[in-house]
Scaffold this motif. Structure first.
Motif, PDB file in Angstrom:
ATOM      1  N   ASP A 178       0.530  -1.262   0.155  1.00  0.00           N
ATOM      2  CA  ASP A 178       0.572   0.253  -0.440  1.00  0.00           C
ATOM      3  C   ASP A 178       0.835   1.660  -0.132  1.00  0.00           C
ATOM      4  N   VAL A 179       1.670   1.150  -0.708  1.00  0.00           N
ATOM      5  CA  VAL A 179       2.706   2.214  -0.949  1.00  0.00           C
ATOM      6  C   VAL A 179       2.211   3.855  -2.056  1.00  0.00           C
ATOM      7  N   PRO A 180       2.003   4.572  -1.495  1.00  0.00           N
ATOM      8  CA  PRO A 180       1.669   5.448  -2.818  1.00  0.00           C
ATOM      9  C   PRO A 180       2.710   5.393  -3.871  1.00  0.00           C
ATOM     10  N   PRO A 181       1.904   6.007  -5.249  1.00  0.00           N
ATOM     11  CA  PRO A 181       3.467   5.885  -6.142  1.00  0.00           C
ATOM     12  C   PRO A 181       4.476   7.089  -5.822  1.00  0.00           C
ATOM     13  N   GLN A 182       3.155   8.605  -5.426  1.00  0.00           N
ATOM     14  CA  GLN A 182       4.589   9.312  -4.658  1.00  0.00           C
ATOM     15  C   GLN A 182       5.632   8.850  -3.872  1.00  0.00           C
ATOM     16  N   ILE A 183       5.524   8.533  -3.085  1.00  0.00           N
ATOM     17  CA  ILE A 183       6.613   7.251  -2.187  1.00  0.00           C
ATOM     18  C   ILE A 183       7.509   7.270  -3.377  1.00  0.00           C
ATOM     19  N   TYR A 184       7.115   6.099  -3.464  1.00  0.00           N
ATOM     20  CA  TYR A 184       8.002   5.244  -4.935  1.00  0.00           C
ATOM     21  C   TYR A 184       8.983   6.530  -5.417  1.00  0.00           C
ATOM     22  N   ALA A 185       8.401   7.912  -5.900  1.00  0.00           N
ATOM     23  CA  ALA A 185       8.807   8.690  -6.690  1.00  0.00           C
ATOM     24  C   ALA A 185       9.906   9.888  -6.113  1.00  0.00           C
ATOM     25  N   GLU A 186       9.730   9.815  -4.765  1.00  0.00           N
ATOM     26  CA  GLU A 186      10.278  10.555  -3.705  1.00  0.00           C
ATOM     27  C   GLU A 186      11.775   9.408  -3.419  1.00  0.00           C
ATOM     28  N   LEU A 187      11.498   8.163  -3.217  1.00  0.00           N
ATOM     29  CA  LEU A 187      12.325   7.683  -2.896  1.00  0.00           C
ATOM     30  C   LEU A 187      13.278   6.874  -3.997  1.00  0.00           C
ATOM     31  N   GLU A 188      12.453   6.875  -5.498  1.00  0.00           N
ATOM     32  CA  GLU A 188      14.120   7.739  -6.510  1.00  0.00           C
ATOM     33  C   GLU A 188      14.676   7.903  -6.484  1.00  0.00           C
ATOM     34  N   ARG A 189      14.573   9.419  -6.349  1.00  0.00           N
ATOM     35  CA  ARG A 189      14.761  10.626  -5.850  1.00  0.00           C
ATOM     36  C   ARG A 189      16.283  10.929  -5.163  1.00  0.00           C
ATOM     37  N   ALA A 190      15.934  10.489  -3.896  1.00  0.00           N
ATOM     38  CA  ALA A 190      16.164  10.510  -2.514  1.00  0.00           C
ATOM     39  C   ALA A 190      17.740  10.298  -2.890  1.00  0.00           C
ATOM     40  N   GLY A 191      18.390  11.709  -2.092  1.00  0.00           N
ATOM     41  CA  GLY A 191      19.883  12.119  -2.131  1.00  0.00           C
ATOM     42  C   GLY A 191      20.622  10.379  -1.492  1.00  0.00           C
ATOM     43  N   SER A 192      19.644   9.818  -0.698  1.00  0.00           N
ATOM     44  CA  SER A 192      20.229   8.266   0.399  1.00  0.00           C
ATOM     45  C   SER A 192      18.957   7.239   0.194  1.00  0.00           C
ATOM     46  N   ILE A 193      19.176   6.722  -0.566  1.00  0.00           N
ATOM     47  CA  ILE A 193      18.103   5.410  -0.909  1.00  0.00           C
ATOM     48  C   ILE A 193      17.887   4.852   0.709  1.00  0.00           C
ATOM     49  N   GLY A 194      19.033   4.711   1.095  1.00  0.00           N
ATOM     50  CA  GLY A 194      18.906   3.993   2.695  1.00  0.00           C
ATOM     51  C   GLY A 194      18.060   5.190   3.543  1.00  0.00           C
ATOM     52  N   GLN A 195      18.761   6.399   3.658  1.00  0.00           N
ATOM     53  CA  GLN A 195      17.915   7.145   4.500  1.00  0.00           C
ATOM     54  C   GLN A 195      16.408   7.505   4.565  1.00  0.00           C
TER      55      GLN A 195
END
Length: 69
Positions: free
Chosen positions: A37-54
């Motif tokens: 139930d992860v919204p698409p916007q959260i995945y998009a933010e994950l992809e753009r994150a400077g640190s995926i793990g953080q």
């Protein structure tokens, strides 16, 4: 689910299925987790994150149901 390689010290690949809203994370140690139930916007933010793990630790872990696959 198709996953893509990412640059991270702890995560090897991430993938996302919009229909089921499932995020899949393959860790460097070989563990595979699905977050539900992860919204698409959260995945998009994950992809753009400077640190995926953080980003994963701050915004996904503890906020979405998950299962080790």
């Amino acid at each position: 689910m198709r996953r893509q390689a990412v640059t991270s010290s702890n995560i090897s690949e991430v993938g996302y299925d919009e229909n089921s809203r499932t995020l899949e994370v393959l860790f460097s140690n070989g563990s595979l987790y699905q977050y539900f139930d992860v919204p698409p916007q959260i995945y998009a933010e994950l992809e753009r994150a400077g640190s995926i793990g953080q980003y994963l630790n701050a915004n996904i872990k503890g906020n979405f149901r998950y299962a080790r696959v």
